[in-house]
Scaffold this active site. Structure first.
Site: not given
Ligand code: 13P
Length: 248
Positions: A8, A10, A93, A95, A165, A171, A211
């Site tokens: 991803n 982002k 997601h 976010e 997740e 993150g 992570s």
């Molecule tokens: P990280 O791997 O940066 O923690 O992000 C995970 C994520 O949001 C994947 O969609």
């Protein structure tokens, strides 16, 4: 069994960044036996379509609008994504839920639209730290699944993947223990079994995200309930993404 490893990206990468990234990733991915997917920002999709022709890297997107077309300024439809060879799309997601107030009712509509256009949906679910600390994890996962998969036919589930997740792991450098991940993945299968069937639960692809890095990939990806990974930060570097993707 082949794992499904999804990047991803982002909100990262210009055209030039995407080109450099894919040049490297295409070469590095030649020996990979797991399934590789990259979820690009919309603006990189056309370039990815050209560069990934005749490679085994599957093109994904990070979001889609629930309506098929019309007056929705600034939005992107499933048909537009399909036109760019997009096969798979992330929905829900955390976010998107946190910053854009997406509800699981809306996510449910997005999944149905994607399925209608023959694409696969990666449904993201997971609890916040507060929910985990107040022992609400299972309750939250059930609510998210009930709402997101509401009204789907069992035979449509083959085109849905679930990414577990935990919000607090995204993150942050923190991950749940293997035991905690297994417990949640088993519970997710339980809910699917109740809402659909045991067969649907068994066949569901459940990915872990949050992570995930080259140094913990082997541990987290060897969990028996986990069929793959959704990788954020570590996927931005082709080398570290491939290290994760190499895990058997
Ligand atoms: P990280 O791997 O940066 O923690 O992000 C995970 C994520 O949001 C994947 O969609």
């Amino acid at each position: 069994m082949k794992k499904i490893i999804i990047a991803n990206l982002k909100m990262n990468f210009t055209q030039e960044d995407t080109k450099n990234y894919l040049d490297e990733l295409i070469t590095l991915s030649e020996s990979i036996t797991n399934k590789l997917v990259v979820c690009f920002p919309y603006t990189s999709l056309a370039l990815a379509k050209d560069m990934l022709l005749n490679t085994k890297i599957i093109i994904g997107a990070q979001n889609v609008h629930q309506n098929e077309s019309g007056a929705f300024t600034g939005e992107i439809s499933a048909k537009m994504l399909k036109d760019l060879s997009c096969k798979i799309v992330l929905v829900g997601h955390s976010e998107r839920r946190m910053y854009f107030e997406e509800s699981y009712k809306l996510i449910n509509e997005k999944i149905k639209t994607l399925l209608k256009y023959g694409m696969r949906a990666v449904l993201c679910i997971g609890e916040t730290l507060k929910e985990r600390e107040t022992s609400k994890t299972k309750q939250v996962l059930k609510q998210q699944l009930d709402q997101a998969l509401n009204g789907l036919y069992e035979n449509e589930l083959k085109n849905v993947l679930i990414a577990y997740e935990p919000v607090w792991a995204i993150g942050t450098g923190k991950t749940p223990t293997g035991k905690q991940i297994e417990e949640c993945a088993k519970y997710i299968r339980n809910v699917i079994s109740q809402n659909f069937s045991e067969k649907a639960a068994k066949n569901m692809n459940i990915l872990y995200g949050g992570s995930l890095k080259p140094d913990n990939a082997k541990t987290l990806l060897s969990l028996s309930e986990i069929n793959g990974a959704l990788v954020g930060g570590a996927s931005l570097n082709p080398d570290s993404f491939i290290k994760i993707a190499k895990v058997k």
